[in-house]
Design a protein around this motif. Sequence first.
Motif, PDB file in Angstrom:
ATOM      1  N   ASP A  99       0.844  -1.192   0.000  1.00 60.03           N
ATOM      2  CA  ASP A  99       0.000   0.000   0.000  1.00 60.03           C
ATOM      3  C   ASP A  99       0.882   1.246   0.000  1.00 60.03           C
ATOM      4  OD1 ASP A  99      -2.381  -1.466   0.036  1.00 60.03           O
ATOM      5  OD2 ASP A  99      -2.278  -1.722   2.185  1.00 60.03           O
ATOM      6  N   GLU A 100       0.253   2.416  -0.179  1.00 54.63           N
ATOM      7  CA  GLU A 100       1.019   3.648  -0.256  1.00 54.63           C
ATOM      8  C   GLU A 100       0.662   4.553   0.915  1.00 54.63           C
ATOM      9  OE1 GLU A 100       0.096   5.801  -3.768  1.00 54.63           O
ATOM     10  OE2 GLU A 100      -2.036   6.054  -3.293  1.00 54.63           O
ATOM     11  N   ALA A 101       1.541   5.577   1.089  1.00 57.02           N
ATOM     12  CA  ALA A 101       1.364   6.578   2.148  1.00 57.02           C
ATOM     13  C   ALA A 101       1.250   5.881   3.508  1.00 57.02           C
ATOM     14  CB  ALA A 101       0.168   7.469   1.843  1.00 57.02           C
ATOM     15  N   GLY A 102       0.294   6.347   4.335  1.00 54.55           N
ATOM     16  CA  GLY A 102       0.146   5.772   5.661  1.00 54.55           C
ATOM     17  C   GLY A 102      -0.248   4.314   5.642  1.00 54.55           C
ATOM     18  N   ASN A 103      -0.973   3.892   4.604  1.00 55.67           N
ATOM     19  CA  ASN A 103      -1.377   2.482   4.528  1.00 55.67           C
ATOM     20  C   ASN A 103      -0.185   1.559   4.340  1.00 55.67           C
ATOM     21  OD1 ASN A 103      -4.052   3.271   4.719  1.00 55.67           O
ATOM     22  ND2 ASN A 103      -4.306   3.423   2.515  1.00 55.67           N
ATOM     23  N   GLY A 104       0.928   2.078   3.856  1.00 51.85           N
ATOM     24  CA  GLY A 104       2.103   1.245   3.660  1.00 51.85           C
ATOM     25  C   GLY A 104       3.240   1.566   4.607  1.00 51.85           C
ATOM     26  N   ARG A 105       3.018   2.509   5.570  1.00 48.54           N
ATOM     27  CA  ARG A 105       4.057   2.840   6.540  1.00 48.54           C
ATOM     28  C   ARG A 105       3.999   1.849   7.690  1.00 48.54           C
ATOM     29  NH1 ARG A 105       2.910   7.686   6.838  1.00 48.54           N
ATOM     30  NH2 ARG A 105       1.655   7.734   8.750  1.00 48.54           N
ATOM     31  N   VAL A 106       5.084   1.118   7.896  1.00 48.86           N
ATOM     32  CA  VAL A 106       5.117  -0.014   8.831  1.00 48.86           C
ATOM     33  C   VAL A 106       5.891   0.368  10.079  1.00 48.86           C
ATOM     34  CG1 VAL A 106       5.806  -2.426   9.129  1.00 48.86           C
ATOM     35  CG2 VAL A 106       4.988  -1.633   6.916  1.00 48.86           C
ATOM     36  N   SER A 107       5.370  -0.042  11.247  1.00 48.00           N
ATOM     37  CA  SER A 107       6.079   0.093  12.516  1.00 48.00           C
ATOM     38  C   SER A 107       6.211  -1.285  13.140  1.00 48.00           C
ATOM     39  CB  SER A 107       5.332   1.046  13.462  1.00 48.00           C
ATOM     40  OG  SER A 107       4.024   0.558  13.729  1.00 48.00           O
ATOM     41  N   TYR A 108       7.310  -1.500  13.875  1.00 53.44           N
ATOM     42  CA  TYR A 108       7.663  -2.804  14.408  1.00 53.44           C
ATOM     43  C   TYR A 108       7.615  -2.784  15.927  1.00 53.44           C
ATOM     44  CZ  TYR A 108       9.555  -3.218   9.680  1.00 53.44           C
ATOM     45  OH  TYR A 108       9.705  -3.219   8.320  1.00 53.44           O
ATOM     46  N   SER A 109       7.330  -3.948  16.508  1.00 56.87           N
ATOM     47  CA  SER A 109       7.337  -4.098  17.957  1.00 56.87           C
ATOM     48  C   SER A 109       7.512  -5.571  18.282  1.00 56.87           C
ATOM     49  CB  SER A 109       6.032  -3.571  18.581  1.00 56.87           C
ATOM     50  OG  SER A 109       4.926  -4.327  18.121  1.00 56.87           O
ATOM     51  N   VAL A 110       8.046  -5.818  19.495  1.00 60.73           N
ATOM     52  CA  VAL A 110       8.175  -7.192  19.988  1.00 60.73           C
ATOM     53  C   VAL A 110       6.829  -7.586  20.563  1.00 60.73           C
ATOM     54  CG1 VAL A 110       9.355  -8.704  21.606  1.00 60.73           C
ATOM     55  CG2 VAL A 110      10.631  -6.918  20.415  1.00 60.73           C
ATOM     56  N   ALA A 111       6.222  -8.616  19.971  1.00 57.90           N
ATOM     57  CA  ALA A 111       4.849  -8.966  20.348  1.00 57.90           C
ATOM     58  C   ALA A 111       4.817  -9.857  21.575  1.00 57.90           C
ATOM     59  CB  ALA A 111       4.143  -9.645  19.174  1.00 57.90           C
ATOM     60  N   GLU A 112       5.465 -11.009  21.530  1.00 58.44           N
ATOM     61  CA  GLU A 112       5.412 -11.950  22.639  1.00 58.44           C
ATOM     62  C   GLU A 112       6.585 -12.888  22.513  1.00 58.44           C
ATOM     63  OE1 GLU A 112       2.409 -15.130  20.466  1.00 58.44           O
ATOM     64  OE2 GLU A 112       1.726 -13.943  22.178  1.00 58.44           O
ATOM     65  N   GLY A 113       6.832 -13.655  23.598  1.00 58.64           N
ATOM     66  CA  GLY A 113       7.921 -14.609  23.626  1.00 58.64           C
ATOM     67  C   GLY A 113       8.798 -14.367  24.818  1.00 58.64           C
ATOM     68  N   GLY A 114       9.651 -15.318  25.101  1.00 56.66           N
ATOM     69  CA  GLY A 114      10.539 -15.211  26.240  1.00 56.66           C
ATOM     70  C   GLY A 114      11.298 -16.490  26.420  1.00 56.66           C
ATOM     71  N   ALA A 115      11.939 -16.617  27.596  1.00 54.02           N
ATOM     72  CA  ALA A 115      12.734 -17.805  27.896  1.00 54.02           C
ATOM     73  C   ALA A 115      12.859 -17.942  29.387  1.00 54.02           C
ATOM     74  CB  ALA A 115      14.115 -17.722  27.244  1.00 54.02           C
TER      75      ALA A 115
END
Length: 841
Positions: A477-493
């Motif tokens: 997608d373009e503009a805001g629809n294609g602007r991606v942000s990342y985050s750590v969702a879940e998981g551990g040890a």
Amino acid sequence: MSVCVRAVVRVLVLQAAWALGGGQVRYSVPEEAKGGTVVGRLAQDLGLEAGEAEARRLRLVSQGRRASVEVSGASGALVVSSRLDREELCGKSAPCALRLEVLLERPLRVFHVEVEVTDINDNAPLFPAATKNLSIAESSLPGSRFPLEGASDADIGANAQLSYTLSPSEHFALDLQRSGEYRESLFLVLTKGLDRESLAEHRLLLTASDGGRPSLTGTVELVVSVLDANDNAPQFNQSVYKVQVLESAAEGTLVARVSATDPDEGINSEITFSRSNTFPSGGLNLFELNLQSGEIRLRGPLDFEEVRFYELQIEAKDKGTPPLSGHCKVVVEVLDVNDNAPEVWVTSLSVPVAEDASLGTVVALLSVSDRDSGSNGRVRCAVWPPSPFGLVATFAGSYSLVLREALDRERVSEYEVEVRAEDGGAPPLRASRGLRVPVSDVNDNAPAFAQAVYTVLARENNAAGAELARLWARDPDEAGNGRVSYSVAEGGAGAGSGSGWRPASSYVSVDAESGRLWALQPLDYEELQVLQFEVRAVDAGEPPLCGNATVQLFVVDENDNAPALLPPAGGGPGPWAASEASASASASAPGSLWAWAAWGAPAGQVVAKIRAVDADSGYNAWLRYELWEPRGKGPFRVGLYSGEVSTARALEEADGPRQRLLIVVRDHGEPSRSATATLSVSLVEGAEAALAAAGAVSAGAGLRPAAGAEDGAAAAAATNVWLVVAICAVSSLFLLAVVLYGASRWAPRAAVLSGPGPATLVCASEVGSWSYSQRQSRSLCVADGAGKSDLMVFSPNCPPPPGPAAENGSAEKGPSLSPYSSGAVENLVDVVENVLPLEVC
């Protein structure tokens, strides 16, 4: 109540009228109406409420020329905006109708309105000239007819119906002949013979009156000159000539040939032709008449769309004195040819189109016309490419460009649409109009990672904030629809030291914009080997869409732990110190050990065993034992990998009562780490050694008496058995290694992400281990203690050390050679080192 009933009845009548009229509203207005005159209440007739016409922008669509009516924005009424002249608009055509297109927005609709301009009597009859000269021979008989040029009236209908009157005369009268097919013919009729000698000239007033109310008139003065002698006028062979000419005829084309005869003789029978009148007057220069032959040829271009019929009045005059003349009419019919291409106009365009627009959405309104007639003016329309748009005919000459298929901006972001029109002529003429239709984006694509699972290798003790990997998710997608942000969702040890489960966010973090994965703290392999978590990518659309990827973070061991010496274990294979010796060892420096050996012990007798462990893994935890002091040819030696201290030769009294051994324990890390153990060996008699061993067993120190002569053979046999078992084990491991090596060579190698660069293949030499694997592990034999989980390819399955019962049995039978003697172990290690490579990629 009556008001409601009248409103309902009015709506029903309007709907019925609308259905019968095919969606068209008709009005009429007289010409010359003043500006501001209300033609009709358009908004009310279209069923709009008060104020709705202005809110929905009710307006006229221009058709290429200035309209004389407009829509009042406030009231929605159709009013006259400029002077209406029916003769200027339509000429002699009847009825005179203005066809308008009315556009209504939100939602978009188009209506067709027809305004008929009615004629008023505003044009008086008009003769071609104010005076008409006629020459009539005195020999003309009563009843002779002389054609007159009638008047013309620009009006139509009753307003153009002309009647003629002649001033009173005893010699002349009028004869008007009307025909439904041709224009009326006016003749001056001689009612009584003329006498030039009594009256040589007659002046008559001819009056033309139209049928309007009030009636308008026009006049012409007829000047009749009475001629003498020549009493026979030329006669045409037919009174009306009908010819047809293509509008594409070239200049010089023969149109017609007229002929006339005169029964007179001599000069009175010589005839010349002339053109007395042409209707319409614009055709005066289009035709050329040969005065001698009577041939009529084309002198200019014809246009069927402008004039379809021409009438030529031809006069044949003799050369008598006075000359006599005859008259005929030549009617030229112009035939249509396909010389006009269709015309396409875009009256409304609604762009851009959302990619989730529903099927049937109107994108543009088009108007198509062709000036030709018949099949030449019949137009067919199509759209190219044929998808995803199509044409729908809404009215004669009007089309709507609608959406026929679903759009996908990620596949096609803009369409170049061409509307093609073709008429029915032979050959057909074509026209086209191009449209640019951009597609606007909607958030219909979730971010997608390049891999579902990312494998990341990180060395332990890395710096806090070090970049581990870069993750990237694609959103088309373009503009805001294609602007991606990342985050750590879940998981551990699960953390070490019994501290329980810890979330992945306490170890790593991901940059919201760049997707850079970095460490929050230094990693410790001894605490954490594998960390598995999910990274979520979310776009900025409304509503937002997301995608996930699993990250498997493997911590690569570093050689950060030195070997650690273990205290003596009860029931060990070697003759360790007794309780009082252990006490003395604990009181002395760390790493100091005690042991006893009997005089005369043969070579290879195990005296003690050094036990050590390394908290690292793989190469970093693979220990070797080296005897530093005494160097050279001392009485003792230490097993390189077993840590067993054994006699190198038979012990002699010259060796002294005590030997002090300095043993260094090293791992195979880079750089290697080490620990030092000091072993004090007391040399005693055989009986004292047996008592010391018995005291050590009773104290839990694991004493072992010196070997006897008869038990040496049994020990040698046991050594041979263990050697065979070891060789079989090594052969099995060799075959397994060959199979695994072949599988690894033919199987596709998995790419792992180890940093911001391209994916690399993890090899054993790179990570500091023989073979790094999450799923396979072996047992590393460390002295006689419990096995340690490791990831080494070479990890021989060491049998558990003999327990106290075994040792007791050995004690009862007398001294024997341990299966872990330095010779057996060293032979096994040599075989393994010769067969298996230590570094496997």
